[in-house]
Design a protein around this motif. Sequence first.
Motif, short mmCIF file in Angstrom:
data_model
loop_
_atom_site.label_atom_id
_atom_site.label_comp_id
_atom_site.label_asym_id
_atom_site.label_seq_id
_atom_site.Cartn_x
_atom_site.Cartn_y
_atom_site.Cartn_z
N VAL A 164 0.82 -1.21 0.00
CA VAL A 164 0.00 0.00 0.00
C VAL A 164 0.85 1.26 0.00
O VAL A 164 0.42 2.31 -0.48
CB VAL A 164 -0.99 0.02 1.18
N ARG A 165 2.08 1.15 0.52
CA ARG A 165 2.98 2.31 0.44
C ARG A 165 4.40 1.88 0.84
O ARG A 165 4.59 0.86 1.50
CB ARG A 165 2.52 3.46 1.33
N GLU A 166 5.35 2.67 0.41
CA GLU A 166 6.74 2.53 0.83
C GLU A 166 7.08 3.61 1.83
O GLU A 166 6.60 4.74 1.73
CB GLU A 166 7.69 2.64 -0.37
N THR A 167 7.92 3.26 2.81
CA THR A 167 8.42 4.24 3.76
C THR A 167 9.93 4.10 3.84
O THR A 167 10.52 3.18 3.25
CB THR A 167 7.82 4.02 5.16
N VAL A 172 4.76 -1.38 3.48
CA VAL A 172 3.55 -1.60 4.26
C VAL A 172 2.62 -2.49 3.44
O VAL A 172 2.24 -2.14 2.32
CB VAL A 172 2.86 -0.28 4.64
N LEU A 173 2.28 -3.67 4.00
CA LEU A 173 1.49 -4.67 3.29
C LEU A 173 0.08 -4.75 3.86
O LEU A 173 -0.13 -4.69 5.07
CB LEU A 173 2.15 -6.05 3.40
N ARG A 174 -0.88 -4.94 2.93
CA ARG A 174 -2.28 -5.11 3.31
C ARG A 174 -2.87 -6.22 2.45
O ARG A 174 -2.52 -6.37 1.28
CB ARG A 174 -3.04 -3.80 3.11
N GLY A 175 -3.79 -6.99 3.03
CA GLY A 175 -4.44 -8.08 2.30
C GLY A 175 -4.28 -9.40 3.04
O GLY A 175 -3.96 -9.42 4.23
N ALA A 176 -4.51 -10.50 2.34
CA ALA A 176 -4.54 -11.80 3.01
C ALA A 176 -3.90 -12.88 2.16
O ALA A 176 -3.84 -12.79 0.92
CB ALA A 176 -5.98 -12.19 3.34
N LYS A 177 -3.44 -13.90 2.85
CA LYS A 177 -3.00 -15.15 2.24
C LYS A 177 -3.76 -16.29 2.91
O LYS A 177 -4.01 -16.25 4.12
CB LYS A 177 -1.49 -15.36 2.40
N ALA A 178 -4.12 -17.30 2.12
CA ALA A 178 -4.94 -18.40 2.64
C ALA A 178 -4.16 -19.71 2.67
O ALA A 178 -3.12 -19.84 2.02
CB ALA A 178 -6.19 -18.56 1.77
N PHE A 244 -2.94 -9.37 6.75
CA PHE A 244 -1.97 -8.30 6.93
C PHE A 244 -2.73 -6.98 6.99
O PHE A 244 -3.30 -6.54 5.99
CB PHE A 244 -0.98 -8.27 5.76
N ASP A 245 -2.73 -6.37 8.15
CA ASP A 245 -3.43 -5.11 8.34
C ASP A 245 -2.39 -4.01 8.49
O ASP A 245 -2.00 -3.63 9.58
CB ASP A 245 -4.32 -5.20 9.58
N ASP A 246 -1.90 -3.55 7.33
CA ASP A 246 -0.84 -2.53 7.28
C ASP A 246 0.38 -2.97 8.08
O ASP A 246 0.84 -2.29 9.01
CB ASP A 246 -1.36 -1.18 7.76
N VAL A 247 0.92 -4.13 7.71
CA VAL A 247 2.11 -4.69 8.35
C VAL A 247 3.36 -4.07 7.73
O VAL A 247 3.54 -4.11 6.51
CB VAL A 247 2.15 -6.22 8.20
N LEU A 248 4.20 -3.50 8.55
CA LEU A 248 5.46 -2.92 8.08
C LEU A 248 6.52 -4.01 7.98
O LEU A 248 6.84 -4.67 8.98
CB LEU A 248 5.93 -1.82 9.03
N VAL A 254 12.83 -7.66 2.72
CA VAL A 254 12.19 -7.71 1.40
C VAL A 254 13.08 -8.49 0.44
O VAL A 254 14.30 -8.29 0.39
CB VAL A 254 11.93 -6.29 0.87
N LEU A 255 12.47 -9.37 -0.36
CA LEU A 255 13.22 -10.27 -1.25
C LEU A 255 12.88 -10.08 -2.72
O LEU A 255 13.74 -10.23 -3.58
CB LEU A 255 12.94 -11.73 -0.84
N ILE A 256 11.65 -9.77 -3.03
CA ILE A 256 11.20 -9.50 -4.40
C ILE A 256 10.23 -8.33 -4.34
O ILE A 256 9.40 -8.24 -3.43
CB ILE A 256 10.50 -10.71 -5.04
#
Length: 460
Positions: A164-167, A172-178, A244-248, A254-256
């Motif tokens: 969702v953004r870079e700092t 910062v990650l948002r969304g889900a994995k199942a 992931f609820d705005d996980v920094l 970071v790998l890719i």
Amino acid sequence: MQTGADYLASLDDGRVVVLDGERVERVAQHPALAGTAATIASLYDALHGSDAAALLAEGPGGAPTHAFWAIPRSRGDLRAQREAIRAWQRTTHGWLGRTPETMAATITSMAAHAPFYGRFEANVRAMHARDAAAVTHYAQALVNPPVDRDLPPDEVADVFLHVVRETDEGLVLRGAKAVVTGAATAQRLLVSHFGGEVQTDDFAIAASVPVGAQGLRLYARGIPSAPDAPLASRFAEHDWLVVFDDVLVPWEDVLIRDAATMLAHNRGAVGWNARLALQSATRLEAKLEHLAALAARAVEILGTQELRGVQAALGELVAVRHAVAGMRDAMIEQAGPVGDEGAWGPGVEPAMAFSAAAPDAYGRVRALLQTTLASGLAHLPVPAAALAEHPEVAPLLRGSGGADASERLDVLGTLHDALVSGFGARHELYERSHWGQPERTHVGILGLARAHGRLDDWRG
């Protein structure tokens, strides 16, 4: 390398785990999770035990590690890794899909091809060094939730994981994995993407993320099991929805970060698929051996061991075990150098053949044993612990082959857990879905055959 006590202590990291709708305060003490956590802890303790030499190899920087966490440099190294995987898997009988060496398949493959990751090369090398030294227990967060599969992944931003953004600190990650198997009892997540191919960089993200990261939440339903369920009580894994609820994610993890690298990574550029097949086949070998040994004793207890059909069924089960072991060993015999840094990788063709054959093979084994053992799987009227309270039942549970009621309940009860219970049903789903969509696997095999000129060669 961490010990079992180190591992159990690491699970008290503030992680947010919700099982059956209720918050789990301490993972290692929760009835549905404690058995698995204790089993994994025992694997770590084995790294420091009297027989540890068979498990170990020299990792990055010369420190000892579980052999599968080392980058193989020869066919001999791959054989040693097979034996180290076997040693752990024969302890768990292959019932844990995510033991602490599993994700070494991906991480060692990435480290062996570190320059492939461009500006994140140093991160890949540092991850491997850190996690090989500790033998970090990872779960893999790959799969998007089964939502809007008629759309490209990049168009499902309200559900699928994305940046969702870079700092200055990181992404910062948002969304889900199942279907993140074993996430609640893991220490870190290897977050990546697999499935419908992403087209934009914001959805092409791979990273190493602690399970206790702020903003991360895990959800699952429990696997039903009785208190005396011999397998579920020790080996029950759950398939978690990870939100992931705005996980920094710090930049160093970071790998890719781009779609082109993600696509090539998933299509075999670094060989993680074949490394995973080597580990998975060794795990399945152990599970099939356990089932075969239990079934052989079960038919003696039932008095059916001389029936030709029963013998044929057990022979078919043993044949499946041999086929799985043979494909795994072919991966080693067809191994060769990969990349530019002296690493070796398993043979891709037998690895892909295993990924195509194993899902249906395990389903066949489960159906075969359900048919062969039949009412024996249902004639379990009391738990073994209740025999003393109900001695009148014991004579009705005696078996042939010198078995008493206690042994019958032990052997057939374990097989009931493996083949009939919710734990057993989930395991067939796990094996059937382990490699994703079968059509994708078969199309990949055809593409590899064409790329290698196999079809032209066979035409003569």
